[in-house]
Design a protein around this motif. Sequence first.
Motif, PDB file in Angstrom:
ATOM      1  N   HIS A   9       2.674   2.153   3.725  1.00  0.00           N
ATOM      2  CA  HIS A   9       1.695   3.185   4.133  1.00  0.00           C
ATOM      3  C   HIS A   9       2.080   3.749   5.493  1.00  0.00           C
ATOM      4  CE1 HIS A   9      -2.157   4.799   5.484  1.00  0.00           C
ATOM      5  NE2 HIS A   9      -2.639   4.672   4.258  1.00  0.00           N
ATOM      6  N   THR A  52      -6.546   4.538  -1.703  1.00  0.00           N
ATOM      7  CA  THR A  52      -6.774   3.090  -1.691  1.00  0.00           C
ATOM      8  C   THR A  52      -8.054   2.648  -2.401  1.00  0.00           C
ATOM      9  OG1 THR A  52      -5.590   2.952   0.392  1.00  0.00           O
ATOM     10  CG2 THR A  52      -6.969   1.081  -0.187  1.00  0.00           C
ATOM     11  N   ASP A  88      -1.425   0.522  -4.873  1.00  0.00           N
ATOM     12  CA  ASP A  88      -2.723   1.162  -5.138  1.00  0.00           C
ATOM     13  C   ASP A  88      -2.588   2.663  -5.379  1.00  0.00           C
ATOM     14  OD1 ASP A  88      -1.920   1.445  -2.496  1.00  0.00           O
ATOM     15  OD2 ASP A  88      -3.921   1.205  -1.648  1.00  0.00           O
ATOM     16  N   HIS A  89      -1.476   3.251  -4.974  1.00  0.00           N
ATOM     17  CA  HIS A  89      -1.182   4.685  -5.159  1.00  0.00           C
ATOM     18  C   HIS A  89       0.186   4.917  -4.565  1.00  0.00           C
ATOM     19  CE1 HIS A  89      -1.889   5.267  -0.869  1.00  0.00           C
ATOM     20  NE2 HIS A  89      -2.906   4.457  -1.024  1.00  0.00           N
ATOM     21  N   ASP A 140       0.830  -1.209   0.000  1.00  0.00           N
ATOM     22  CA  ASP A 140       0.000   0.000   0.000  1.00  0.00           C
ATOM     23  C   ASP A 140       0.864   1.258   0.000  1.00  0.00           C
ATOM     24  OD1 ASP A 140      -1.983   2.026   0.757  1.00  0.00           O
ATOM     25  OD2 ASP A 140      -3.244   0.338   1.344  1.00  0.00           O
ATOM     26  N   ALA A 141       0.560   2.182  -0.905  1.00  0.00           N
ATOM     27  CA  ALA A 141       1.234   3.496  -0.956  1.00  0.00           C
ATOM     28  C   ALA A 141       2.716   3.382  -1.353  1.00  0.00           C
ATOM     29  CB  ALA A 141       1.102   4.249   0.373  1.00  0.00           C
ATOM     30  N   ASN A 165      -5.543  -3.556   5.172  1.00  0.00           N
ATOM     31  CA  ASN A 165      -6.300  -2.309   5.068  1.00  0.00           C
ATOM     32  C   ASN A 165      -7.790  -2.662   4.969  1.00  0.00           C
ATOM     33  OD1 ASN A 165      -7.573   0.028   4.141  1.00  0.00           O
ATOM     34  ND2 ASN A 165      -5.726   0.734   3.099  1.00  0.00           N
TER      35      ASN A 165
HETATM   36 ZN    ZN Z   1      -3.671   2.686  -0.080  1.00  0.00          ZN
END
Ligand code: ZN
Length: 512
Positions: free
Chosen positions: A267, A89, A344-345, A49-50, A140
């Motif tokens: 993240h 997300t 996701d980003h 994530d991130a 998450n």
């Molecule tokens: Zn995310």
Amino acid sequence: MGYRISRREFTRLLAGLPFLPMAGESLSNDPLRRGTSISAPNILILVFDALSAKHLSLHGYPRRTTPNLDRFAEQATVFHAHYSAGSYTTPGVASLFTGVYPWTHRALNLHGTVAHPYEDRNLFSAFGPAGYHRVGFSHNLFVTSLMYQARRHLDLLIPARELCLSDDELADRLFPHDYNVAFWSEWILMRKGYSPPVSLFISLLDRVRRPRRQAVLEAEHRASFPRGLPTMHNLYFILEEAIDYILESTAQSPQPYLAYYHLLPPHEPYTARREFVGLFDDGWAPEPLPPGAFSGGHTQETLNRKRVEYDEYVAYVDAEFGRLIDTMSRTGALDNTMLIVTSDHGELFERGIAGHMTPALYDSLIRVPLIISRPGQRRRRDIHTPTSSVDLLPTLLQASGQEAPDWCEGRVLPSFGPETNAGDRSLFVVEAKSNPKMAPLTKASIALINGSRKLIHYLGYPECPDSWELYDLTDDPGERHNQYSPSDPVAETLRSELEYRVNQATVALSEQ
Ligand SMILES: [Zn+2]
């Protein structure tokens, strides 16, 4: 859901079985069950994530953050201009799952969910007919929520608590058939100042015991994690456990499997393991950019410090990923598994902005890694054509001998299908977290990427009303010089296309 097992049951199961069978072996079922050929590859999707592509040494970042991804890339296909279709997300993951843009699936809002048709139009439903064993896990809970919408297409949805040090999530246990309603209720209470996720049920007790338990957990792990433990929604976990779990569970899984593991690091909070803390105390920082319209008021000093902590955390994630691929390589698992690493980003540390909850759509926020190793792949391939997270679903179907469904908006990725996916198309990134879910976009930011051009439109934000930015990413990768001019024919063409697609999305909405 077909069935689910608890971590404890899983451990018991493991106790009676040899650890890590050789590639191709399936301990627990017949590979021909449900008519599947043994040649169908396993598919393991790892989402960190991130994880911003712009922070990876793999993509030229000056700090050596990803030696293990660099190593993995030598036997994989590397996509150098890959974009998530969302900037945070929920829309990002929903596009990866559905193969359509956020303005189509409508999981636009914080803790949003997809429009009804997409509960049955996703990666998991698409792999059902081929007999894949479909597994999902996320640290998450916003992602868990999306998977819960698709749960009838998952054989195993692993609860977050199975991989957490604390065991607080109650929504799925108390309301197994109404998980999203229960989670939403908790979320609303949290916004009113109560602490999730158990506030709805035992908030008073929880407010007393949670800080105490948190202090105990932090103290237990202080030596290894001096900046604290990775946490989200008041759940605590460590990445090492998740990596171990993935290795064990994929080795024991019915085959072929499609497994989606969404791991929270890197993240925030950026809490690298001890040996990575201080790794990048090198005094380096990129040339600063002046605060923009969406500045969160962070000073350059703060942004540089956060950047260091994030980069350390990325290096920690990379090291754990290295451990995973070394084990999968040693056991032969990579010989019959397609391994996908993506995100996701990304994350921003510029223009006064820190993190990813911003309307801004600069590349550090929306460009993510995509590295795919095919079973037994030995040679590296590099793809510089811009690609999107909506392309993953049709690509994975193609790679396992299936056709993309007609509702999918993505294309088969270059080098995975007929070489017709040239760089002639535009792809989109849509941020609309404040826009009503099923209403036309009136408060949103939208990016269009076509070749080296990137057009950004900010719509309805008072800080930046109805504005346009145009960058040439080849000449200006830092997006420092806005070239937009309404009289420029290139800008006009791209703007017409973006406006046409927004209008199309509105028309499609009225037909839903
Ligand atoms: Zn995310």
